[in-house]
Design an enzyme around this catalytic site. Sequence first.
Site, PDB file in Angstrom:
ATOM      1  N   HIS A 110       0.819  -1.206   0.000  1.00  0.00           N
ATOM      2  CA  HIS A 110       0.000   0.000   0.000  1.00  0.00           C
ATOM      3  C   HIS A 110       0.856   1.260   0.000  1.00  0.00           C
ATOM      4  CE1 HIS A 110      -3.480   2.545   0.883  1.00  0.00           C
ATOM      5  NE2 HIS A 110      -2.684   3.178   1.723  1.00  0.00           N
ATOM      6  N   HIS A 152     -10.215   2.358  -0.165  1.00  0.00           N
ATOM      7  CA  HIS A 152     -10.330   1.835   1.203  1.00  0.00           C
ATOM      8  C   HIS A 152     -11.093   0.522   1.131  1.00  0.00           C
ATOM      9  CE1 HIS A 152      -9.712   3.690   5.403  1.00  0.00           C
ATOM     10  NE2 HIS A 152      -8.605   3.810   4.711  1.00  0.00           N
TER      11      HIS A 152
END
Length: 735
Positions: A45, A91
């Site tokens: 990420h 998300h």
Amino acid sequence: MPDVSEPLHRALGLTDDEAEQIDSILGRQANGLELAMYSVMWSEHCSYKSSRIHLKRLPTEAPWVLVGPGENAGVVDVGDGIAAAIRIESHNHPSAIEPYQGAATGVGGILRDIFTMGARPIALMDPLRFGPLDDARSRWIAEGVVSGVSGYGNAVGVPTVGGEVVFDRTYQGNPLVNVLCLGILPTERLVLGQASGVGNLAVLLGSSTGRDGIGGVSVLASAGFSAEDDGDKRPSVQVGDPYEEKRLIEACLQLLDEGLVVGIQDLGGAGLTCATSETASRGGVGMDVDVSAVHRREPGMAAHEVMTSESQERMLAIVEPEGLDRVLAICERWEVASTVIGRVTAGGALRILDGFDGEVLADVPAASLHEDAPLYDRPRTAPAEPRGPMADGLAPPVDTGADLLDLLIGPAWVYRQYDHQLFLNTVVGPGDDASVLKLRHPTTGAETGRALAMTTDGNHRWCAVDPRGGTARVVAESVLNLACVGARPLAVVNCLNFGNPEHPEVMWQLSEAIDGLAEACEAFGAPVIGGNVSLYNESAGTDIDPTPVIGLLGMVDDLDRRPPGATLVDGHRLVLIGPDDVSLGGSLWGSAHDAPGGILAPLDFGLHQRVADLIRALVADGMVDGVHDLSAGGLGVAVAEMVARSGVGAHLARVPDHRALFGEGPSRVLCCVDPERLTDVLAAAEAVAVPTTRIGLATGDRLIVKGLLDVAVDDVRHAHEDRLPEALGAGTTNR
């Protein structure tokens, strides 16, 4: 329970080779805190270690680009001393585990990315993808996500003006929750996320630090998961407070207006570790951080918990010592906590201390966390078998009208949960091809007579058939969506949602998609100024279909009328502008019949540009009274959506078969034209060598396609408008 015999670096998600690389960088064995810091910063990420090598192929420059990829948000000059900041993020994994907070904190994070640049957030968009409506867990996730977006966005006071809602079995267990934010700023207020000036202070602003979100997205987004381990991973999901965020926005913008901030950074993925290392690394300096000074909301937190927590509503500001008192006073005025936790140093080392004169808990080169993460060129292999079966081989539908109604699912229920008129800038809100916002000066509020337009688009069915061609077509669709509201493209942001990068087929999909994105952006003159890569989107070992989502920002140069929108006017002619070359390959109709394979219809960049320019001009000149891009579902879904929106029927006469009705192809727009202007519209298209087809008339209370279907307008409206509220709770969401 974890295996206590497992080496610490493996428990933290680092490979043996990565642990050896860390020890080599430090010249010694890393301690536990240092390993924790590297584990979050070198996660997929935060580091993009599997995608950076491919992202370098994207076009990122243009004369109007002020800030490109690598900062918190991309920024473009839009004239009149105004700049626009835009960013899109994912998300996905937090929202699969705790839908409300996962979505809410996604909104909070994207807002901070924007005001970190000195911009006031003015609009949100939310491209959302869930499992099928007949799956109870997917419905629960969808309701929670929509409630989270509305609960945070409405409370913080930023309108959600558009997005997408897709339900498909490929997202069962792994939803995609992407959020985009747009902000505007005076060009002179632009600030970057970097530290400078030895002796300057690092001030932590905002919420206290807790155990919620430890590791957060940096952990959740770097591994697959299944429903069975949700309980174990739920504590990693952050908890948001939109009222704290609102105070933080106002405090930070005042600090920037008064010139009190040298650099500023959001505490997003990897928390304090990210904010301190990135600001130091970008500025070519070091930083001493007193971990004991960090204000906390839970007792007994260890240093590694404080440094890796992703608790929300926090910012790190770099300020000069002489300005500290004013900084603290402004924060007190806005009821925002503020604490000096660090000092800028020479030499490039990031040191974590227990008190500025206390024990050194960690000592690492800041750049090694930020810039020196591993770079992997993972194996890539095209699928051995083509995606199939092929929809072009299916028999014609028994009941074409029923097939059409089954494809309709309008997003109005979702948008009713959002306030899209905050700031009173919204000219075109949710439900149209693109959203339009008045461009006002961020300081004076004066109208410029121009507008910003935005759209978000994705199509996993196209990209599953052909990742490169499908992604290029998604960009092309975005360009045409902007044209339908009279806008020209300025810049692209992207959210690349893919499966497990350790699977060679997934890496092939990602690489191909990036090439398609690059080709289309170069063809349309739209630089990529930022984005996000979300990998490990898989559930129970099954990867999602490749889903690049494109956010496109555009400009309406003269806002003297509201765009007509996707509507019909009784008695007007229906004209299809663009080619008639379509395919059922990768189509919505084919997927609904379990035949997702095939070949995509060709995309001609030159023709597409001419179509977009023509549509933009027709809308700007008021030559059309309804306009709608043809994409998923082809002509059939497009005309049905216009019928549902307007309550006016349509008779189509030149649609030979179901392939022409449901087939999908680029560069196609359906226009509703006043008979008195029809000759002028056709002449304008002929002048730029754009094909046109007069296909019917807007009239009556039925949707009729000669020889194929005949359904009542009321049935079309019911299928389009009522399916979601009937499935998801009649317009009320459950937290």
